[in-house]
Motif scaffolding. Sequence first.
Motif: not given
Length: 399
Positions: A44-47, A224-229, A351-362
């Motif tokens: 995930q962090q490679s994103l 939308f990118f929330v779902y992509v990542l 980038t904020l989504s990939a590194g911080l927000i999405i791991p909290l939401l998924w």
Amino acid sequence: MPSQTLIAVILAALAALAPFSIDTYLPAFPAIGSDIHATPLELQQSLTAYLLPYALMTLWHGAISDAIGRLAAIRWGLLVFSLASVGCALAPDAYTLWFFRAVQGLSAGAGNVVARALVRDLFEGVMAQRVMAQVQMIFGLAPAVAPIVGGLLLAVHWQAIFVFLAIYAVATLIIALKTLPETVPQEKRVPLSARQVITGYKQIFSDREFLCLATAFGANFAGFFVYVLAAPVFLIKHLGLNAHQFGYMFVPTVCGMVLGSWIARHNAGKYASGRILRIAYLGMAGAVLLNIAVCFWLPPYHVWNILPVALYNVGMALAMPVLSVAALDRHPRLRGTAASGQAFLQMVLSTLSAGLIIPLLWGHVIGLALGMGGYALFGWWCARQTGIWHQVSTSPQKN
């Protein structure tokens, strides 16, 4: 000059390099992790390793193209990207993968940023909105096609995905250099220096109208990118799909984007820009409420969990050309820099989504739905601060 349609196809192919470099390798996460002994979080962090340099370098791509010409900027960006893609294919561990993903991020944005600037270099007014929508409509196919291509290449080996990205970059570069005109002649070029770049960004980022337009654009896309990542977790863990079924999400969501882009192109100049934006945000709001309701009251299932995301993309794509062209028109002398600034704000949110927000939401589908809603609300608030939002009774423009 080449036809409008051919220009749109080439510019869309250049812009599509960025989503291709993300979406093609998402289905391969389990295989990559197994081969290089990387955890899901490391993958995930490679994103993040890709997106953060991408965001930072977008601040330079436009300024570089203003200084050395649009085609030269594309040439150097795509050549570096192709070499970095080979490096990713040969990565023996997560840290090496992160490094070459970072180099990909540094170079991939050249095509996207310069493509936006070229639209405004070559076309004016309503025609610029229509061409931007046409580029977006073609570009929108990338997120649907990329994971399918990635799934097919995964049958060969995950390394084939990165080899494909290298070939794609070189092939697109050759076609672009043979077809597109140079739109920044020597006498119109702006000297490249850190001071000049900083001065340019002070000018565009101190412009509140530009800042609100560009942030609204980025926030809508981030919804939308929330779902992509989060696709590997959302589709495999929550919806029970496998690595070869990513098209279940990307095909309908991209169809929504293409439909919204077609509506935007068809209605450019027929209705005031503010009216189009209000309709777009009304559509996004309805999709968000439907998404939250589905997540609360229905068990996870790909049909009804993916439909609201596709509907959201219709509204998102309808708003995009209006916001993008209006932002670029704020600073015609620094159009490349303005395109970079717009792309930078978009990628910062991603980038904020990939590194911080999405791991909290998924952890649950409702988390992702609320994430999409939060970004849509933020985009709406930014759009409401702009003058273009209030253009609801302007006489229709003509070609």
